[in-house]
Design a protein around this motif. Structure first.
Motif, PDB file in Angstrom:
ATOM      1  N   ALA B  44       0.834  -1.202   0.000  1.00  0.00           N
ATOM      2  CA  ALA B  44       0.000   0.000   0.000  1.00  0.00           C
ATOM      3  C   ALA B  44       0.868   1.250   0.000  1.00  0.00           C
ATOM      4  N   VAL B  47       2.519   1.699  -3.400  1.00  0.00           N
ATOM      5  CA  VAL B  47       1.601   2.288  -4.390  1.00  0.00           C
ATOM      6  C   VAL B  47       1.473   3.789  -4.138  1.00  0.00           C
ATOM      7  N   LEU B  48       1.308   4.100  -2.858  1.00  0.00           N
ATOM      8  CA  LEU B  48       1.135   5.503  -2.481  1.00  0.00           C
ATOM      9  C   LEU B  48       2.362   6.339  -2.867  1.00  0.00           C
ATOM     10  N   LEU B  51       2.511   6.834  -6.556  1.00  0.00           N
ATOM     11  CA  LEU B  51       1.559   7.872  -6.983  1.00  0.00           C
ATOM     12  C   LEU B  51       2.101   9.257  -6.671  1.00  0.00           C
TER      13      LEU B  51
END
Lengths: 414, 540
Positions: B44, B47-48, B51
């Motif tokens: 997670a 991914v963050l 981004l």
């Protein structure tokens, strides 16, 4: 306990990712239509906002322009209702498009907000219908590359009434003779609809603004003239306490239904409703607006076209694309096929007029006057319809009309 | 579970190694769960971070330094919180806090900021943009001047225009040097395309210098009144004269035709001595001007009073009627003796299930004076002006809002009623209380403890119930005596919308000021009401 904590953590993580993704999208989203920074290596990109119905029509022109010049043309489909506000808000941030599709009467508002740049049509200006150029000109400069001219006309049910009416009274008499209770319908509503009543007003010689050599003159308000008062008196006589031809309960949908059901033989509306009438099996003929006086009843003409952003980083390509590509007969005819509205380019208009419906609207359009684009018009709209609705519903015509003129003048002076 | 319990029992067992094995198994289990959590966490966060990195690159291209800073700090903070061992409360709070910051605090703060600026039509961008827009719109093509064929030439860093006049004469010039004739130009089909000592730009090169070329203005002669040659597309040129002259040092615009001097006096536009402004102007902070105007502007002040009164009436009556109808029905359907309760309940919820703006539109159609369903079918052709008479329009709005709102109240009342113990009623009945007394003295106070906050929320919602007003009457019938386009059924929020966003002059600053005023009103009422609610809770 462990399981619960893990679930929560996962949920939390997902939420955080979603948040950041949203934030990323927000910046990425507003960035997407930007893409207007010409990179050194390529010839750059033109971003064009187009209303959703016409995207396909422009694809050919965009592709051929890219092929010829190496400039990529990015068409962005936008909702017609939000295009103007989005443009005004985004151009100052530098993220708006290079070019946007729009209507000519936005020119005043766009120019007051400093978001549009003037165009130079040069000698090609003579290739357009004169009304298109008149409408595209604001304060002496051309701001719009026109592609279509739109105006209202009377749709006649030729099965019920084979002959066009000579004037307004003749129209009602013909309809009554055919056994119709409400021979003529026009879109109104609780707040009136001055756009659709304007032809009758011009029949009494009462334009909204006077004109000077630069176009409409905001300092010369004509609406309260003697002709305006005569028009109001006539409108009152055709309203609730008179013949009942005009009724504020009739909105667009009700007018359409009455015409489709054959309960009304004449319908004052625009080209956007012709498709529905033909699909409804009506034998439609297009007539000029029957005048209540002997004078010509001129509707407003709306001209559609393309504006150039004041903040465009690629003005040369944008100018070239508009004047030399959108301004060609081929592209204007493509756009015509997408919207079935009379093209603004003379040659394309002639080709399109092979269709009797288009020819009918073009004939009415020859009598039309451009809708004023000056910002002062905003002050007129907000009082105009309501005054007309009041008159239709039985208010004293002359007094109401004088108050209208006074309110508008006060709002303009503010 | 039973195994665990038996394992914990402190009693000697012959299977000692197996106990140790079990313990080892537990540890391994715990560790493996930890790995799963760790994995989810790392993925997670990965991914963050990815981004965030993308966002940073996009922002970098746009030079949004402030936003980049925010993203970097936020991402760093999130990583630190979730990778750390302790900080458990922070792990739970962070997502909520981020949402709060983005969707509440930022929006509120930005609205407040706009309330102190003159942002609106004519004051839309920065001063530089206004100046460039003014200068470009002040250009006027010299009357009857022809179109000139133009080639853009470069000499060092200087851009020149090579001009072929319609009569065949060839001239060259740049921003400093006015056009002068040359005779050794290379010709192509009657158009000069090159000159010795200069490089002709290709179309691609012209595009790359788009801004410089559109800004290039070559004087036609020493006399500025003859105008200057400009080319919008790099191939044809036109003679222009400018009506405005900008003096950057003095911050003034001078109209060359009339001689009027417009000065930047801090009001966000070039202003002449007689107060006339050149638009577009630009955005400036104007202090409390918008708030002063919202409360004192003559054209707004008059309507503001009765619109405010009607807003309160509308919100209070709406809450009261929906609550009492909902409560009444809830009590009726809560009675076991009622048959087909489930069927009725579903029926009751239906209005709640439709989108309210859609229902409002449908109601608007049904209430049309001449063609509506209610007049035509139910009332046999009576022309009741449901939406066009000022008083009746208000009644209609309340009726429609009752129809839209009672199912919600019905639902929450049903829930709250069922949470009141039956014993209370039995005890009261045994004590000899009549049903009305039971309801008034026992059930209602208990209900209000849990429902009062919902009623306050409902009040706040109806206070700003823009959807209903906009879709049903659009504020109409219009008050034709008012100097602004306001109607008899307009509530504050719809009036703000009309003042600020309809017509061709938008005033976002004024609208934001109004929004803040409305926010303050609703906040004060809510605070007072919640205080009173606490008194109810003391009943328990």
């Amino acid at each position: 306990m462990m399981v619960k904590k893990k679930g929560l953590l996962a949920a939390g993580a997902v939420a955080v990712v979603a948040t950041l993704a949203l934030a990323g999208c927000a910046s990425g989203g507003s960035d997407a239509p930007a893409g207007d920074k010409p990179s050194a290596s390529s010839a750059g990109t033109l971003t064009v906002w187009v209303d959703a119905e016409r995207v396909d029509a422009l694809k050919g022109a965009a592709a051929s322009y890219t092929e010829k010049t190496g400039v990529e043309v990015k068409l962005v489909s936008k909702d017609n209702n939000t295009i103007k506000d989005d443009f005004i808000q985004q151009v100052p941030t530098g993220k708006g498009p290079d070019i946007t599709m729009g209507a000519h009467d936005w020119a005043g508002e766009l120019s007051t907000n400093g978001v549009v740049a003037p165009l130079e049509l040069g000698d090609s200006a003579a290739n357009y219908l004169p009304i298109a150029i008149d409408a595209a000109t604001y304060e002496g400069s051309v701001y719009l590359l026109p592609y279509a001219v739109e105006n209202i006309a009377v749709l006649r049910n030729a099965d019920l009434i084979p002959e066009p009416a000579a004037n307004f009274d003749d129209m009602i008499a013909k309809g009554k003779a055919a056994g119709l209770e409400q021979p003529f319908v026009v879109e109104q509503g609780a707040e009136g609809n001055p756009y659709h009543l304007y032809p009758f007003q011009t029949g009494f010689g009462a334009p909204v603004f006077g004109t000077n050599d630069k176009g409409y003159d905001a300092t010369d308000l004509q609406i309260g003239s003697a002709g305006g008062e005569q028009f109001a008196t006539w409108l009152g006589a055709q309203g609730k306490n008179g013949t009942g031809v005009f009724n504020t309960d009739i909105d667009g949908e009700i007018a359409k239904q009455a015409f489709l059901d054959g309960k009304a033989a004449f319908w004052l509306t625009g080209p956007w409703n012709v498709g529905a009438a033909i699909d409804g099996g009506i034998n439609v003929a297009i007539d000029t607006v029957p005048s209540p006086t002997g004078e010509v009843a001129s509707p407003f003409a709306g001209v559609k076209g393309f504006y150039l952003s004041a903040e465009s980083k690629n003005k040369v390509a944008a100018n070239d694309f508009l004047v030399n590509y959108i301004g060609t007969e081929e592209v204007q005819l493509e756009l015509f096929k997408a919207g079935n509205v009379l093209p603004a380019l003379k040659a394309a208009a002639e080709t399109a007029s092979a269709d009797p419906i288009i020819a009918g609207f073009a004939a009415v359009g020859a009598q039309a006057v451009p809708m004023p684009a000056i910002p002062a018009m905003g002050a007129v709209w907000q009082y105009w319809g309501i005054a007309e609705a009041d008159v239709i519903n039985g208010a004293d015509p002359v007094a109401t009309w004088q108050k209208l003129a006074a309110d508008v003048q006060a709002a303009i002076n503010k | 579970m039973t195994n665990n319990v038996s394992a914990d029992v402190d009693e000697p067992t012959p299977e000692k190694p197996s106990k140790r094995q079990r313990q080892a198994g537990h540890i391994a289990d715990a560790a493996s769960v930890g790995i799963k959590v760790l994995l989810v966490k790392i993925i997670a966060l990965g991914v963050l971070d990815a981004l965030a990195l993308t966002a940073i690159f996009i922002l970098l291209a746009q030079r949004e330094w402030l936003v980049i800073g925010v993203v970097v700090v936020a991402t760093g903070l999130i990583n630190w919180i979730y990778l750390g061992k302790r900080k458990l409360p922070a792990k739970y709070l962070t997502p909520g806090v981020i949402f709060l910051l983005i969707f509440q605090v930022f929006v509120l703060g930005y609205t407040a900021y706009i309330g102190f600026t003159n942002y609106g039509t004519g004051h839309n961008g920065t001063k530089e943009q206004a100046v460039s827009a003014l200068m470009s719109s002040a250009l006027e093509r010299v009357e009857d001047s022809p179109t000139y064929a133009v080639t853009v030439l470069e000499q060092g860093d200087t851009l020149n225009l090579l001009v072929t006049e319609p009569n065949g004469e060839v001239m060259v010039g740049n921003a400093e040097t006015p056009l002068h004739p040359v005779d050794n130009a290379q010709m192509d089909g009657g158009k000069a395309v090159g000159l010795d000592g200069y490089t002709a730009l290709t179309f691609q090169e012209i595009l790359a210098q788009s801004d410089a070329i559109t800004a290039l203005s070559v004087p036609a002669s020493e006399d500025p009144n003859d105008g200057a040659l400009r080319t919008p597309d790099g191939t044809s040129g036109y003679l222009y004269v400018s009506n405005l002259e900008y003096d950057e040092a003095a911050g003034t615009m001078t109209d060359t035709a009339t001689g009027t001097v417009y000065t930047d006096n801090g009001s966000g536009a070039f202003t002449a001595d007689d107060g006339q402004q050149l638009l577009p102007g630009w955005q400036v902070v104007v202090g409390a001007d918008n708030f002063v105007r919202a409360l004192t502007d003559e054209s707004i002040r008059g309507p503001l009073v009765y619109v405010t009164i009607w807003t309160f009436v509308f919100a209070i009556v709406s809450v009261a009627t929906t609550f009492f109808l909902g409560l009444f029905l809830a009590i009726v359907f809560n009675d076991m003796r009622m048959r087909g309760r489930k069927f009725y309940r579903v029926l009751m919820i239906l209005p709640y299930a439709f989108p309210s703006f859609l229902s409002a539109l449908v109601w608007a159609g049904m209430m049309n004076e001449s063609f509506g369903f209610i007049n035509q079918v139910l009332l046999g052709g009576a022309a009741v002006p449901w939406l066009t008479d000022p008083t009746l329009a208000k009644v209609s709005i309340l009726i429609v809002n009752l129809w839209l709102g009672f199912p919600y109240m019905f639902l929450v009342c049903t829930g709250a009623l069922q949470s009141i113990p039956e014993e209370l009623q039995e005890a009261a009945t045994v004590d000899g209380a009549k049903p009305w007394a039971v309801f008034r003295l026992i059930k209602l106070p208990l209900l209000l403890v849990s429902l009062a906050p919902l009623l306050i929320a409902s009040f706040a919602f109806n206070f700003n119930n823009f959807n209903l007003i906009y879709m049903l009457t659009n504020g109409g019938p219009r008050d034709s005596s008012a100097p602004i386009p306001v109607g008899h059924t307009d509530i504050l929020i719809s009036m703000v919308y009309k003042v600020a966003f309809t017509g061709q002059t938008r005033d976002y600053g004024l609208a934001s000021a109004f929004t803040i005023l409305i926010f303050i009103v609703v906040a004060i009422i809510s605070i007072i009401s919640f205080r009173k609610t606490k008194a109810l809770e003391d009943l328990n």
